[in-house]
Design an enzyme around this catalytic site. Structure first.
Site, PDB file in Angstrom:
ATOM      1  N   LYS A 176      -7.857  13.669   7.143  1.00 10.22           N
ATOM      2  CA  LYS A 176      -8.232  13.102   7.841  1.00 10.22           C
ATOM      3  C   LYS A 176      -7.720  12.606   9.802  1.00 10.22           C
ATOM      4  O   LYS A 176      -8.902  12.915  11.126  1.00 10.22           O
ATOM      5  CB  LYS A 176      -7.890  10.901   8.249  1.00 10.22           C
ATOM      6  CG  LYS A 176      -8.552  11.627   6.056  1.00 10.22           C
ATOM      7  CD  LYS A 176      -8.612   9.630   5.993  1.00 10.22           C
ATOM      8  CE  LYS A 176      -7.391   9.115   5.947  1.00 10.22           C
ATOM      9  NZ  LYS A 176      -6.718   9.280   4.592  1.00 10.22           N
ATOM     10  N   ARG A 187      -9.920   0.437   4.248  1.00 17.04           N
ATOM     11  CA  ARG A 187      -9.294   1.453   2.942  1.00 17.04           C
ATOM     12  C   ARG A 187      -9.596   0.361   1.559  1.00 17.04           C
ATOM     13  O   ARG A 187      -9.376   0.646   0.502  1.00 17.04           O
ATOM     14  CB  ARG A 187      -7.520   1.723   3.105  1.00 17.04           C
ATOM     15  CG  ARG A 187      -6.765   2.811   3.486  1.00 17.04           C
ATOM     16  CD  ARG A 187      -5.483   2.511   3.472  1.00 17.04           C
ATOM     17  NE  ARG A 187      -4.926   4.189   3.168  1.00 17.04           N
ATOM     18  CZ  ARG A 187      -5.179   5.065   4.056  1.00 17.04           C
ATOM     19  NH1 ARG A 187      -5.357   4.743   5.632  1.00 17.04           N
ATOM     20  NH2 ARG A 187      -4.058   5.530   4.262  1.00 17.04           N
ATOM     21  N   ARG A 225       4.011  18.262   4.378  1.00 20.49           N
ATOM     22  CA  ARG A 225       4.387  17.875   5.884  1.00 20.49           C
ATOM     23  C   ARG A 225       5.941  17.054   5.360  1.00 20.49           C
ATOM     24  O   ARG A 225       6.267  16.811   6.814  1.00 20.49           O
ATOM     25  CB  ARG A 225       3.747  16.959   5.335  1.00 20.49           C
ATOM     26  CG  ARG A 225       3.225  15.553   6.875  1.00 20.49           C
ATOM     27  CD  ARG A 225       2.144  14.835   7.567  1.00 20.49           C
ATOM     28  NE  ARG A 225       1.559  14.220   6.700  1.00 20.49           N
ATOM     29  CZ  ARG A 225       0.961  12.969   6.397  1.00 20.49           C
ATOM     30  NH1 ARG A 225       0.312  13.359   7.031  1.00 20.49           N
ATOM     31  NH2 ARG A 225       0.261  12.211   5.178  1.00 20.49           N
ATOM     32  N   ARG A 243       8.924  11.680   7.635  1.00 26.71           N
ATOM     33  CA  ARG A 243       8.665   9.902   6.306  1.00 26.71           C
ATOM     34  C   ARG A 243       8.103   9.427   5.023  1.00 26.71           C
ATOM     35  O   ARG A 243       8.113  10.505   4.411  1.00 26.71           O
ATOM     36  CB  ARG A 243       6.970  10.212   6.390  1.00 26.71           C
ATOM     37  CG  ARG A 243       6.055  10.269   7.886  1.00 26.71           C
ATOM     38  CD  ARG A 243       4.319   9.950   7.945  1.00 26.71           C
ATOM     39  NE  ARG A 243       3.422   9.395   6.432  1.00 26.71           N
ATOM     40  CZ  ARG A 243       2.441   9.446   6.559  1.00 26.71           C
ATOM     41  NH1 ARG A 243       1.478  10.426   7.528  1.00 26.71           N
ATOM     42  NH2 ARG A 243       1.747   8.847   5.749  1.00 26.71           N
ATOM     43  N   ARG A 277       0.054   7.218  -4.394  1.00 26.23           N
ATOM     44  CA  ARG A 277      -1.107   6.815  -2.645  1.00 26.23           C
ATOM     45  C   ARG A 277      -2.191   7.269  -3.097  1.00 26.23           C
ATOM     46  O   ARG A 277      -3.349   6.825  -2.746  1.00 26.23           O
ATOM     47  CB  ARG A 277      -0.776   7.372  -1.837  1.00 26.23           C
ATOM     48  CG  ARG A 277       0.322   6.641  -1.094  1.00 26.23           C
ATOM     49  CD  ARG A 277       1.841   7.721  -0.249  1.00 26.23           C
ATOM     50  NE  ARG A 277       1.189   8.512   1.308  1.00 26.23           N
ATOM     51  CZ  ARG A 277       0.936   9.428   1.415  1.00 26.23           C
ATOM     52  NH1 ARG A 277       1.824  10.706   1.689  1.00 26.23           N
ATOM     53  NH2 ARG A 277       0.383   9.590   2.797  1.00 26.23           N
TER      54      ARG A 277
HETATM   55  P1  B4P Z   1      -3.677  14.138   7.521  1.00 29.60           P
HETATM   56  O1  B4P Z   1      -4.472  14.511   5.913  1.00 29.60           O
HETATM   57  O2  B4P Z   1      -4.075  14.101   8.622  1.00 29.60           O
HETATM   58  O3  B4P Z   1      -2.313  13.012   7.002  1.00 29.60           O
HETATM   59  P2  B4P Z   1      -3.709  11.588   7.015  1.00 29.60           P
HETATM   60  O4  B4P Z   1      -4.834  11.552   5.161  1.00 29.60           O
HETATM   61  O5  B4P Z   1      -4.153  11.278   8.202  1.00 29.60           O
HETATM   62  O6  B4P Z   1      -2.797  10.218   6.005  1.00 29.60           O
HETATM   63  P3  B4P Z   1      -1.981   9.378   5.307  1.00 29.60           P
HETATM   64  O7  B4P Z   1      -3.541   9.444   4.475  1.00 29.60           O
HETATM   65  O8  B4P Z   1      -1.417  10.612   4.380  1.00 29.60           O
HETATM   66  O9  B4P Z   1      -1.132   8.578   5.922  1.00 29.60           O
HETATM   67  P4  B4P Z   1      -2.133   7.376   6.812  1.00 29.60           P
HETATM   68  O10 B4P Z   1      -1.133   7.729   8.146  1.00 29.60           O
HETATM   69  O11 B4P Z   1      -3.725   7.159   6.675  1.00 29.60           O
HETATM   70  O12 B4P Z   1      -2.066  15.196   7.197  1.00 29.60           O
HETATM   71  C1  B4P Z   1      -1.821  16.032   5.821  1.00 29.60           C
HETATM   72  C2  B4P Z   1      -0.786  17.151   6.145  1.00 29.60           C
HETATM   73  O13 B4P Z   1      -2.060  18.064   5.785  1.00 29.60           O
HETATM   74  C3  B4P Z   1      -0.278  17.174   7.434  1.00 29.60           C
HETATM   75  O14 B4P Z   1       0.366  18.111   6.757  1.00 29.60           O
HETATM   76  C4  B4P Z   1      -1.595  18.729   8.214  1.00 29.60           C
HETATM   77  O15 B4P Z   1      -0.819  19.365   8.887  1.00 29.60           O
HETATM   78  C5  B4P Z   1      -2.022  19.130   7.029  1.00 29.60           C
HETATM   79  N1  B4P Z   1      -3.668  19.740   7.137  1.00 29.60           N
HETATM   80  C6  B4P Z   1      -4.502  19.213   7.165  1.00 29.60           C
HETATM   81  N2  B4P Z   1      -5.809  19.704   7.383  1.00 29.60           N
HETATM   82  C7  B4P Z   1      -5.126  21.020   6.500  1.00 29.60           C
HETATM   83  C8  B4P Z   1      -6.132  21.612   6.168  1.00 29.60           C
HETATM   84  N3  B4P Z   1      -7.332  22.240   6.411  1.00 29.60           N
HETATM   85  N4  B4P Z   1      -5.191  22.626   5.336  1.00 29.60           N
HETATM   86  C9  B4P Z   1      -3.999  22.979   5.132  1.00 29.60           C
HETATM   87  N5  B4P Z   1      -3.376  21.883   5.006  1.00 29.60           N
HETATM   88  C10 B4P Z   1      -3.917  21.065   6.643  1.00 29.60           C
HETATM   89  O16 B4P Z   1      -1.015   6.071   5.553  1.00 29.60           O
HETATM   90  C11 B4P Z   1       0.018   5.672   5.680  1.00 29.60           C
HETATM   91  C12 B4P Z   1       0.356   4.312   5.387  1.00 29.60           C
HETATM   92  O17 B4P Z   1      -0.064   2.945   5.832  1.00 29.60           O
HETATM   93  C13 B4P Z   1      -0.515   4.044   3.698  1.00 29.60           C
HETATM   94  O18 B4P Z   1      -0.279   4.289   2.434  1.00 29.60           O
HETATM   95  C14 B4P Z   1      -0.659   2.504   3.992  1.00 29.60           C
HETATM   96  O19 B4P Z   1       0.699   1.881   3.314  1.00 29.60           O
HETATM   97  C15 B4P Z   1      -0.549   2.090   5.314  1.00 29.60           C
HETATM   98  N6  B4P Z   1      -1.895   1.517   5.787  1.00 29.60           N
HETATM   99  C16 B4P Z   1      -2.474   2.931   6.860  1.00 29.60           C
HETATM  100  N7  B4P Z   1      -3.821   2.157   6.865  1.00 29.60           N
HETATM  101  C17 B4P Z   1      -3.650   1.148   6.041  1.00 29.60           C
HETATM  102  C18 B4P Z   1      -5.568  -0.072   5.993  1.00 29.60           C
HETATM  103  N8  B4P Z   1      -6.344  -0.076   6.514  1.00 29.60           N
HETATM  104  N9  B4P Z   1      -4.888  -1.122   4.974  1.00 29.60           N
HETATM  105  C19 B4P Z   1      -3.222  -0.411   4.101  1.00 29.60           C
HETATM  106  N10 B4P Z   1      -2.271   0.427   4.363  1.00 29.60           N
HETATM  107  C20 B4P Z   1      -2.704   0.927   5.857  1.00 29.60           C
END
Ligand code: B4P
Length: 186
Positions: A9, A84, A123, A129, A141
């Site tokens: 994302k 979420r 990551r 993190r 998660r």
């Molecule tokens: P991303 O995939 O970019 O990570 P994310 O899903 O955006 O973030 P995540 O869900 O973990 O955490 P968030 O900050 O939203 O990257 C993952 C990895 O994969 C990276 O290293 C990337 O390089 C790699 N990657 C990406 N695409 C790839 C591909 N095609 N092939 C290989 N590798 C790839 O949330 C964190 C915490 O914040 C939550 O657990 C919660 O506690 C809180 N939070 C955030 N929003 C909230 C909300 N709305 N409500 C309540 N709590 C919330």
């Protein structure tokens, strides 16, 4: 932008926002900025986030509302990691309605659990993190996503805005898949 933790994302939202002149709003990034700055809010949320649980709905809803109201010069928003919960989705819909806006598209990245675990462990080596560093927290998660966040997909389906996108493959190929959906609505 929708999908389980580690589905890409954040990765994809940044470049989509650049390409289409949108503001990228990541609630995860906003919360981590609070943690880093050591604010009162950050201190309250630290343990919740480290355990891989969701922070209270009202916290993120308020953060998003403030950002929407303070943004100018953009064609729209990419919401990343928000909503979420169904409660957050309903709040978003209301907050957009009263401002004469709407949700145009909900892009759902689909990635299997083995790949998710692998990406987040990788990551963890660079992100520092707490929620990436422990396999049990990553599993929690994913579990929280399935129980509290996946129901939001049904909400998106009922309003006709959701599109499933294969989230496995190269970052560039997935970007092209996402763009092809966006091009159908602009
Ligand atoms: P991303 O995939 O970019 O990570 P994310 O899903 O955006 O973030 P995540 O869900 O973990 O955490 P968030 O900050 O939203 O990257 C993952 C990895 O994969 C990276 O290293 C990337 O390089 C790699 N990657 C990406 N695409 C790839 C591909 N095609 N092939 C290989 N590798 C790839 O949330 C964190 C915490 O914040 C939550 O657990 C919660 O506690 C809180 N939070 C955030 N929003 C909230 C909300 N709305 N409500 C309540 N709590 C919330």
């Amino acid at each position: 932008m929708f999908g389980p933790p580690g589905s890409g994302k954040g990765t994809q939202s940044v470049t989509l926002a650049e390409k289409y002149n949108l503001l990228h709003l990541s609630t995860g990034d906003m919360l981590r900025a609070e943690l880093k700055a050591g604010t009162g809010l950050g201190k309250k949320m630290e343990a919740i986030m480290a355990a891989g649980e969701l922070v209270p709905d009202e916290v993120v809803i308020e953060m998003i509302a403030q950002k929407i109201d303070s943004t100018t010069g953009k064609k729209g928003f990419v919401f990343d990691g928000f909503p979420r919960t169904v409660e957050q989705a309903e709040a978003l819909q209301k907050m957009l309605e009263v401002r004469g806006m709407k949700i145009d598209l909900m892009l759902v990245l689909e990635v299997n659990d083995v790949e998710l675990m692998d990406r987040m462990k990788k990551r963890a080596l660079v992100s520092g993190r707490a929620d990436d560093a422990d396999e049990a927290v990553i599993n929690n998660r994913i579990e929280v996503y399935r129980s509290k966040t996946e129901p939001v997909i049904e909400y998106g389906r009922s309003t006709g805005v959701s599109r499933q996108v294969d989230g496995v493959g190269s970052i560039e190929d997935i970007f092209d898949r996402l763009c092809s959906h966006i091009e159908t609505i602009i």
